[in-house]
Design a protein around this motif. Structure first.
Motif, PDB file in Angstrom:
ATOM      1  N   LEU A  73       0.852  -1.203   0.000  1.00 25.98           N
ATOM      2  CA  LEU A  73       0.000   0.000   0.000  1.00 25.98           C
ATOM      3  C   LEU A  73       0.883   1.246   0.000  1.00 25.98           C
ATOM      4  O   LEU A  73       2.021   1.212   0.485  1.00 25.98           O
ATOM      5  N   LEU A  77      -0.976   5.671   3.307  1.00 31.08           N
ATOM      6  CA  LEU A  77      -2.038   4.844   3.881  1.00 31.08           C
ATOM      7  C   LEU A  77      -1.521   4.019   5.051  1.00 31.08           C
ATOM      8  O   LEU A  77      -2.211   3.830   6.047  1.00 31.08           O
TER       9      LEU A  77
ATOM     10  N   GLU B 127      -7.280   0.001  -2.298  1.00 30.41           N
ATOM     11  CA  GLU B 127      -6.570   0.566  -3.447  1.00 30.41           C
ATOM     12  C   GLU B 127      -7.514   1.347  -4.358  1.00 30.41           C
ATOM     13  O   GLU B 127      -7.167   2.420  -4.862  1.00 30.41           O
ATOM     14  N   ASN B 130      -8.382   4.610  -2.708  1.00 28.01           N
ATOM     15  CA  ASN B 130      -7.233   5.514  -2.803  1.00 28.01           C
ATOM     16  C   ASN B 130      -7.159   6.123  -4.205  1.00 28.01           C
ATOM     17  O   ASN B 130      -6.980   7.326  -4.370  1.00 28.01           O
ATOM     18  N   GLU B 135     -12.086   9.706   0.655  1.00 27.37           N
ATOM     19  CA  GLU B 135     -11.532   9.859   1.996  1.00 27.37           C
ATOM     20  C   GLU B 135     -12.291   9.046   3.046  1.00 27.37           C
ATOM     21  O   GLU B 135     -11.713   8.370   3.879  1.00 27.37           O
ATOM     22  N   LEU B 138     -11.669   5.394   2.735  1.00 27.44           N
ATOM     23  CA  LEU B 138     -10.321   5.100   3.231  1.00 27.44           C
ATOM     24  C   LEU B 138     -10.297   5.058   4.751  1.00 27.44           C
ATOM     25  O   LEU B 138      -9.650   4.211   5.354  1.00 27.44           O
ATOM     26  N   CYS B 142      -9.102   1.685   6.404  1.00 34.06           N
ATOM     27  CA  CYS B 142      -7.892   1.744   7.241  1.00 34.06           C
ATOM     28  C   CYS B 142      -8.222   1.379   8.683  1.00 34.06           C
ATOM     29  O   CYS B 142      -7.436   0.719   9.371  1.00 34.06           O
TER      30      CYS B 142
END
Lengths: 229, 186
Positions: A73, A77, B127, B130, B135, B138, B142
């Motif tokens: 990644l 991130l 991915e 991203n 946002e 993500l 995350c």
């Protein structure tokens, strides 16, 4: 008798209790009042930015073809992911591989001292001074080990009366490493530990929650727009 | 969500129709077509917002060559779910009083949305999010990955993610000593 009484106090130290008795006050009442004060304080503070609780849901098993998906990644991130971990988990990612060592060094610090005292949050602060003996040293290690920037630091468990010089150094470190979000609480007793005035001059702060401090005489910090006490 | 598009419409008619539609069509790397709420796509993805504003959306399916059909289906599913979900009171109040807080917690449905994904699907989705500048997605993905790392030893984490330890024995020992405080309870 004296020993028995000390056992029942979580918030009042022996010296304060003895002093109150001398002045004809009941330290148990003050203990109760302090308990309520802290309960209200801890429930009204912003929640810690990351939770220490581990994931209870089923984890997806590793990649079907044995690929390392996570390390490929983008760096930004990986920093986001590491910033979301409790501080010890975050630090430990540095030993995963060389790439991860860099990730930890470049991830903005998100740190709650309560995570260094197991069960602190769940017990709503009903931990004793004994539980926090190593805390000041542990906080110092975290603040020193991370090169910055400090995105969010919550220091809410310390009895800072005995550590005022250390506190002044923390404020300097927080300022040097660009703290933006800070929650700083002193646990009583006493109630009137002076807040280092330098804190109010830290220009990177955008959010600041404070309790329980003796305030410096002057207050002027126009940049802070979310100020909680 | 996959749709068949009739071909042969006149270019002009299509352009006019496109402006009036409240969905846009996206095409995955393997040629599958997906329809997504235009409002949600523009709100959740900076890349799609730019394409919509710049008129570079193709009614026959805007090519997203970097994104496979499974990941694109999840992206579209997420956008459409977002279009229908009413933000909870907690989210609204937190965005007012605590909007400098470092992370926005995922909502319950967002947790469930990523919890059902396989390991590879989760990373395909990160991915894609991203690439599309999403946002919020993500944040959610995350958060999920960090949950997978919490409370685990380095060996356990390497196993879950297939991370290869490329340190020499000496280097590893040195780093462990340097960060020793993180390896025991205070």
């Amino acid at each position: 008798m004296a020993n028995q009484n000390q056992e029942t106090f979580v918030h009042i130290d022996a010296r304060t209790a003895a002093d109150m008795r001398r002045r004809g006050m009941d330290p148990h009442q003050m203990e109760q009042a302090t308990r309520i004060l802290l309960y209200n304080l801890y429930t009204s503070l912003p929640a810690p930015p990351v939770s220490a609780a581990a994931c209870l849901s089923a984890l997806p098993s590793a990649s079907s073809n044995g690929e390392d998906r996570i390390s490929s990644l983008p760096f930004a991130l990986l920093r986001e992911i590491v910033s979301r971990l409790p501080v010890k988990d975050a630090v430990r990612t540095a030993v995963l591989s060389r790439r991860w060592h860099l990730v930890w060094l470049c991830s903005p610090l998100v740190f709650t001292d309560a995570h260094l005292i197991p069960g602190f949050i769940e017990r709503r602060g009903r931990t004793t001074r004994v539980d926090t003996l190593g805390l000041v040293a542990a906080v110092k290690r975290v603040l020193a080990a991370h090169p910055g920037p400090f995105r969010s630091v919550h220091l809410v468990c310390g009895y800072m009366d005995a550590h005022q010089r250390q506190l002044a150094r923390w404020v300097q470190t927080l300022a040097d490493k660009g703290i933006t979000d800070l929650v700083l609480v002193n646990r009583p007793w006493p109630l009137d530990v002076p807040l280092p005035a330098a804190l109010l001059g830290v220009s990177t702060l955008t959010r600041l929650y404070l309790g329980i401090w003796k305030f410096p005489d002057t207050l002027s910090h126009p940049e802070i727009w979310d100020f909680g006490m | 969500m996959e749709v068949d598009k009739g071909k042969g419409e006149a270019e002009e008619t299509r352009k006019v129709a496109e402006a009036d539609r409240d969905t846009v069509t996206l095409k995955s790397s393997d040629g599958k077509l997906f329809e997504v709420s235009k409002e949600a796509a523009a709100r959740l993805s900076t890349v799609l917002a730019g394409m919509i504003a710049g008129g570079s959306i193709d009614d026959n399916g805007t090519d997203l060559k970097q994104i496979g059909s499974e990941a694109l289906e999840n992206v579209v599913d997420y956008c459409n779910k977002h279009a229908n979900s009413i933000p909870s009171a907690a989210l609204i109040s937190s965005s007012i009083s605590f909007n400098t807080a470092p992370f926005k917690e995922p909502e319950e449905w967002e947790r469930k949305f990523v919890d059902r994904l396989s390991h590879d699907a989760l990373f395909d989705l990160v991915e894609a999010a991203n690439f599309l500048g999403m946002e919020r997605l993500l944040d959610v993905t995350c958060h999920k990955i960090s949950e997978m790392m919490k409370g685990k030893s380095p060996d356990q984490i390497r196993e879950v993610f297939n991370i290869k330890n490329d340190y020499t024995k000496e280097e590893l020992e040195e780093i462990r000593q340097e960060l020793a405080w993180a390896f025991y309870d205070d």
